[in-house]
Design a protein around this motif. Sequence first.
Motif, PDB file in Angstrom:
ATOM      1  N   ASP A  51       0.141 -12.184  -3.384  1.00 45.35           N
ATOM      2  CA  ASP A  51       0.543 -12.176  -2.048  1.00 45.35           C
ATOM      3  C   ASP A  51      -0.104 -11.394  -1.170  1.00 45.35           C
ATOM      4  O   ASP A  51      -0.177  -9.947  -1.389  1.00 45.35           O
ATOM      5  CB  ASP A  51       1.730 -11.772  -2.105  1.00 45.35           C
ATOM      6  N   PHE A  52      -1.123 -11.961  -0.294  1.00 48.12           N
ATOM      7  CA  PHE A  52      -2.094 -11.185   0.423  1.00 48.12           C
ATOM      8  C   PHE A  52      -1.352 -10.347   1.356  1.00 48.12           C
ATOM      9  O   PHE A  52      -1.890  -9.293   1.725  1.00 48.12           O
ATOM     10  CB  PHE A  52      -2.870 -12.205   1.174  1.00 48.12           C
ATOM     11  N   SER A  53      -0.370 -10.732   1.933  1.00 46.21           N
ATOM     12  CA  SER A  53       0.574  -9.900   2.868  1.00 46.21           C
ATOM     13  C   SER A  53       0.738  -8.558   2.390  1.00 46.21           C
ATOM     14  O   SER A  53       1.218  -7.499   3.168  1.00 46.21           O
ATOM     15  CB  SER A  53       1.876 -10.843   3.444  1.00 46.21           C
ATOM     16  N   ASP A  54       1.096  -8.328   1.195  1.00 45.06           N
ATOM     17  CA  ASP A  54       1.514  -6.976   0.496  1.00 45.06           C
ATOM     18  C   ASP A  54       0.042  -6.202   0.306  1.00 45.06           C
ATOM     19  O   ASP A  54       0.510  -4.947  -0.151  1.00 45.06           O
ATOM     20  CB  ASP A  54       2.216  -7.277  -0.885  1.00 45.06           C
ATOM     21  N   MET A  55      -0.993  -6.591   0.593  1.00 41.01           N
ATOM     22  CA  MET A  55      -2.209  -5.847   0.054  1.00 41.01           C
ATOM     23  C   MET A  55      -2.390  -4.735   0.988  1.00 41.01           C
ATOM     24  O   MET A  55      -2.319  -5.342   2.222  1.00 41.01           O
ATOM     25  CB  MET A  55      -3.497  -6.864  -0.134  1.00 41.01           C
ATOM     26  N   LYS A  56      -2.731  -3.439   0.525  1.00 42.94           N
ATOM     27  CA  LYS A  56      -2.915  -2.541   1.571  1.00 42.94           C
ATOM     28  C   LYS A  56      -3.741  -1.546   0.741  1.00 42.94           C
ATOM     29  O   LYS A  56      -3.780  -1.388  -0.246  1.00 42.94           O
ATOM     30  CB  LYS A  56      -1.696  -1.962   2.077  1.00 42.94           C
ATOM     31  N   TYR A  57      -4.289  -0.553   1.431  1.00 42.99           N
ATOM     32  CA  TYR A  57      -5.024   0.580   1.272  1.00 42.99           C
ATOM     33  C   TYR A  57      -4.213   1.747   1.759  1.00 42.99           C
ATOM     34  O   TYR A  57      -4.173   2.006   3.101  1.00 42.99           O
ATOM     35  CB  TYR A  57      -6.653   0.694   1.594  1.00 42.99           C
ATOM     36  N   VAL A  58      -3.674   2.482   0.961  1.00 45.13           N
ATOM     37  CA  VAL A  58      -2.847   3.396   1.288  1.00 45.13           C
ATOM     38  C   VAL A  58      -3.610   5.000   1.744  1.00 45.13           C
ATOM     39  O   VAL A  58      -4.392   5.352   0.827  1.00 45.13           O
ATOM     40  CB  VAL A  58      -1.767   3.871   0.388  1.00 45.13           C
ATOM     41  N   LEU A  59      -3.715   5.333   2.965  1.00 46.29           N
ATOM     42  CA  LEU A  59      -4.424   6.485   3.282  1.00 46.29           C
ATOM     43  C   LEU A  59      -3.711   7.665   2.999  1.00 46.29           C
ATOM     44  O   LEU A  59      -4.216   8.825   2.583  1.00 46.29           O
ATOM     45  CB  LEU A  59      -4.567   6.498   4.809  1.00 46.29           C
ATOM     46  N   SER A  60      -2.491   7.716   3.442  1.00 40.91           N
ATOM     47  CA  SER A  60      -1.497   8.796   2.779  1.00 40.91           C
ATOM     48  C   SER A  60      -0.171   8.109   2.468  1.00 40.91           C
ATOM     49  O   SER A  60       0.254   7.593   3.426  1.00 40.91           O
ATOM     50  CB  SER A  60      -1.496   9.999   3.911  1.00 40.91           C
ATOM     51  N   PRO A  61       0.385   8.649   1.353  1.00 40.26           N
ATOM     52  CA  PRO A  61       1.604   8.046   0.862  1.00 40.26           C
ATOM     53  C   PRO A  61       2.892   8.654   1.762  1.00 40.26           C
ATOM     54  O   PRO A  61       2.835   9.563   2.288  1.00 40.26           O
ATOM     55  CB  PRO A  61       1.739   8.424  -0.460  1.00 40.26           C
ATOM     56  N   ALA A  62       4.062   7.813   1.596  1.00 39.07           N
ATOM     57  CA  ALA A  62       5.131   8.459   2.272  1.00 39.07           C
ATOM     58  C   ALA A  62       5.654   9.667   1.572  1.00 39.07           C
ATOM     59  O   ALA A  62       5.710   9.684   0.403  1.00 39.07           O
ATOM     60  CB  ALA A  62       6.119   7.160   2.413  1.00 39.07           C
ATOM     61  N   VAL A  63       6.199  10.511   2.523  1.00 41.44           N
ATOM     62  CA  VAL A  63       6.897  11.634   1.974  1.00 41.44           C
ATOM     63  C   VAL A  63       8.232  11.256   2.094  1.00 41.44           C
ATOM     64  O   VAL A  63       8.958  10.934   3.032  1.00 41.44           O
ATOM     65  CB  VAL A  63       6.439  12.877   2.737  1.00 41.44           C
ATOM     66  N   VAL A  64       9.057  11.390   0.714  1.00 41.70           N
ATOM     67  CA  VAL A  64      10.300  11.146   0.608  1.00 41.70           C
ATOM     68  C   VAL A  64      11.133  12.528   0.450  1.00 41.70           C
ATOM     69  O   VAL A  64      10.754  13.248  -0.532  1.00 41.70           O
ATOM     70  CB  VAL A  64      10.797  10.096  -0.492  1.00 41.70           C
ATOM     71  N   ALA A  65      12.272  12.916   1.161  1.00 40.45           N
ATOM     72  CA  ALA A  65      13.018  14.080   0.754  1.00 40.45           C
ATOM     73  C   ALA A  65      13.725  13.732  -0.422  1.00 40.45           C
ATOM     74  O   ALA A  65      13.987  12.639  -0.999  1.00 40.45           O
ATOM     75  CB  ALA A  65      14.030  14.169   2.008  1.00 40.45           C
ATOM     76  N   ALA A  66      14.591  14.815  -0.730  1.00 41.78           N
ATOM     77  CA  ALA A  66      15.326  14.776  -2.037  1.00 41.78           C
ATOM     78  C   ALA A  66      16.534  13.848  -1.978  1.00 41.78           C
ATOM     79  O   ALA A  66      16.932  13.414  -2.952  1.00 41.78           O
ATOM     80  CB  ALA A  66      15.793  16.307  -2.545  1.00 41.78           C
ATOM     81  N   ASP A  67      17.048  13.760  -0.773  1.00 39.68           N
ATOM     82  CA  ASP A  67      18.127  12.618  -0.736  1.00 39.68           C
ATOM     83  C   ASP A  67      17.851  11.357  -0.318  1.00 39.68           C
ATOM     84  O   ASP A  67      18.505  10.444  -0.332  1.00 39.68           O
ATOM     85  CB  ASP A  67      18.982  13.265   0.584  1.00 39.68           C
ATOM     86  N   GLY A  68      16.368  10.942  -0.714  1.00 41.71           N
ATOM     87  CA  GLY A  68      16.298   9.746  -0.587  1.00 41.71           C
ATOM     88  C   GLY A  68      15.523   9.181   0.694  1.00 41.71           C
ATOM     89  O   GLY A  68      15.050   7.900   0.855  1.00 41.71           O
ATOM     90  N   THR A  69      15.577   9.862   1.834  1.00 43.80           N
ATOM     91  CA  THR A  69      15.270   9.459   3.248  1.00 43.80           C
ATOM     92  C   THR A  69      13.645   9.899   3.208  1.00 43.80           C
ATOM     93  O   THR A  69      13.187  10.926   2.599  1.00 43.80           O
ATOM     94  CB  THR A  69      15.882  10.299   4.258  1.00 43.80           C
ATOM     95  N   VAL A  70      12.938   8.878   4.033  1.00 43.14           N
ATOM     96  CA  VAL A  70      11.593   9.157   4.284  1.00 43.14           C
ATOM     97  C   VAL A  70      11.362   9.811   5.450  1.00 43.14           C
ATOM     98  O   VAL A  70      11.711   9.705   6.588  1.00 43.14           O
ATOM     99  CB  VAL A  70      10.878   7.547   4.693  1.00 43.14           C
ATOM    100  N   THR A  71      10.662  11.197   5.319  1.00 42.11           N
ATOM    101  CA  THR A  71      10.522  12.221   6.147  1.00 42.11           C
ATOM    102  C   THR A  71       9.063  11.878   7.053  1.00 42.11           C
ATOM    103  O   THR A  71       8.999  11.920   8.072  1.00 42.11           O
ATOM    104  CB  THR A  71      10.281  13.504   5.626  1.00 42.11           C
TER     105      THR A  71
END
Length: 135
Positions: A51-71
């Motif tokens: 699925d081409f729309s999902d293809m990406k190059y991650v420069l910096s991954p998401a930082v997720v807090a301990a409670d599961g929220t994306v900081t």
Amino acid sequence: MWKEFKEFIMTGNVIDLAVAVLLAGAVGMVVNGFVTDIMMPIVGSVSGGVDFSDMKYVLSPAVVAADGTVTTPENAIMYGKWINSIINLIIVGFVLFMIVKAYGKVRAKKEEAPAPPPGPTEIDLLKEIRDALKK
């Protein structure tokens, strides 16, 4: 000034342009739906289920807090969406090419219609009148 604007709006060219813009929008929606819903799944399955729309190059991954929220959200180059846009452009260009080609054939047939046989010209008529007057 209102009268001039009203005359401008009511000319055939402006109305033709408005109709063309509306039709172009409708055709664009149809072609976009065709590409998104029909062609891209076919292209994805031919290319191994990608699925081409999902293809990406991650420069910096998401930082997720301990409670599961994306900081800090993920920073990525979404090149798959760009590939989809390129494929969409190619398909739209091909569809427009086919439409213009069909229009050219229809227009050429109208131009090939034989001209009516030429009638007597003014000079021929004047010569006939002159000859009739001489008699």
